[in-house]
Design a protein around this motif. Sequence first.
Motif, PDB file in Angstrom:
ATOM      1  N   PRO A   5      18.788 -11.347  22.402  1.00  0.00           N
ATOM      2  CA  PRO A   5      18.733 -10.991  22.869  1.00  0.00           C
ATOM      3  C   PRO A   5      18.598  -9.180  22.983  1.00  0.00           C
ATOM      4  O   PRO A   5      18.460  -8.443  24.402  1.00  0.00           O
ATOM      5  N   ASN A   6      18.972  -8.912  21.991  1.00  0.00           N
ATOM      6  CA  ASN A   6      19.203  -7.471  21.388  1.00  0.00           C
ATOM      7  C   ASN A   6      17.794  -7.016  20.182  1.00  0.00           C
ATOM      8  O   ASN A   6      17.292  -5.599  20.531  1.00  0.00           O
ATOM      9  N   GLY A   7      17.167  -7.817  20.358  1.00  0.00           N
ATOM     10  CA  GLY A   7      15.507  -7.469  20.570  1.00  0.00           C
ATOM     11  C   GLY A   7      14.998  -7.820  18.827  1.00  0.00           C
ATOM     12  O   GLY A   7      13.938  -7.846  19.001  1.00  0.00           O
ATOM     13  N   GLY A   8      16.009  -8.371  18.451  1.00  0.00           N
ATOM     14  CA  GLY A   8      15.887  -9.372  16.886  1.00  0.00           C
ATOM     15  C   GLY A   8      14.869  -9.954  16.763  1.00  0.00           C
ATOM     16  O   GLY A   8      15.111 -11.084  17.866  1.00  0.00           O
ATOM     17  N   ILE A   9      14.701 -10.665  16.151  1.00  0.00           N
ATOM     18  CA  ILE A   9      13.798 -11.800  15.579  1.00  0.00           C
ATOM     19  C   ILE A   9      13.787 -12.748  14.348  1.00  0.00           C
ATOM     20  O   ILE A   9      14.702 -11.983  13.748  1.00  0.00           O
ATOM     21  N   ILE A  10      14.206 -13.453  15.112  1.00  0.00           N
ATOM     22  CA  ILE A  10      14.505 -14.799  14.271  1.00  0.00           C
ATOM     23  C   ILE A  10      13.693 -15.942  13.567  1.00  0.00           C
ATOM     24  O   ILE A  10      12.673 -16.258  14.534  1.00  0.00           O
ATOM     25  N   PHE A  11      13.436 -16.499  12.701  1.00  0.00           N
ATOM     26  CA  PHE A  11      12.419 -17.403  12.024  1.00  0.00           C
ATOM     27  C   PHE A  11      12.833 -18.559  11.401  1.00  0.00           C
ATOM     28  O   PHE A  11      14.166 -18.321  10.852  1.00  0.00           O
ATOM     29  N   LYS A  12      12.767 -19.546  11.744  1.00  0.00           N
ATOM     30  CA  LYS A  12      12.828 -20.601  10.902  1.00  0.00           C
ATOM     31  C   LYS A  12      12.272 -21.837  10.598  1.00  0.00           C
ATOM     32  O   LYS A  12      11.067 -21.678  11.862  1.00  0.00           O
ATOM     33  N   TRP A  13      11.799 -22.379   9.816  1.00  0.00           N
ATOM     34  CA  TRP A  13      11.066 -22.842   9.083  1.00  0.00           C
ATOM     35  C   TRP A  13      11.467 -24.282   8.321  1.00  0.00           C
ATOM     36  O   TRP A  13      12.533 -24.302   7.851  1.00  0.00           O
ATOM     37  N   GLY A  14      10.764 -25.803   8.602  1.00  0.00           N
ATOM     38  CA  GLY A  14      11.274 -26.308   7.184  1.00  0.00           C
ATOM     39  C   GLY A  14       9.959 -27.413   7.026  1.00  0.00           C
ATOM     40  O   GLY A  14       9.047 -27.388   7.984  1.00  0.00           O
ATOM     41  N   VAL A  15      10.454 -28.584   6.723  1.00  0.00           N
ATOM     42  CA  VAL A  15       9.236 -29.903   6.658  1.00  0.00           C
ATOM     43  C   VAL A  15      10.410 -31.011   7.402  1.00  0.00           C
ATOM     44  O   VAL A  15      11.188 -31.422   7.090  1.00  0.00           O
ATOM     45  N   VAL A  16       9.510 -31.672   7.554  1.00  0.00           N
ATOM     46  CA  VAL A  16       9.932 -32.777   8.770  1.00  0.00           C
ATOM     47  C   VAL A  16       9.207 -34.001   7.900  1.00  0.00           C
ATOM     48  O   VAL A  16       8.009 -33.982   7.773  1.00  0.00           O
TER      49      VAL A  16
END
Length: 181
Positions: A90-101
């Motif tokens: 909401p504050n404009g920040g960006i979150i990156f998340k990654w992984g392997v399934v």
Amino acid sequence: MFDLRDLSVIFTAGIISTLVFLWGAAFLIKVDISPPRDLPLRFNRARQRMYAYNFNYRLWNPFESWTVATVAYDWSQVRAERWSKRGVLPNGGIIFKWGVVLSIVEPGTNKVIDRFPLSTMDADEFAWAYICTYMQNGPKALPPPGIPRNHNDVPWYNVALRLAPKVQWPADMDRESRTAP
């Protein structure tokens, strides 16, 4: 002056609010203590099989019984999929998340029938490469493993994990996943 109709509206709103609160509280408690302490995967090179501790749940119904199903698949059915997700705060920040399934496909097709998380923002493709090397060339092709970890050991301060069910494989699957044919 209050009219009786006003009191009935207030009373009805209070009952609905209480019910929504109770449902939300039951949901949050169940989400915290129902999943097992860990979701381990086992790989048996001699049998060319993968064994998974699979937790089945539906988030929208906290009153339904959530269960653990242990499953086994042939190694030839296992594929790895890398995923990534980007979110905006909401504050404009960006979150990156990654992984392997690990995806399980129907034999002879690429239709996915099951998925299991391998890693999230951790070892990624290195964990998959380690598993593939083990399954193809055996433990002698790998660096020595670290100290084995008990999936039921949890930190003293994590109350939710202490209340969660312990990892317990069925006896026949535990024996099969640890031995050669």
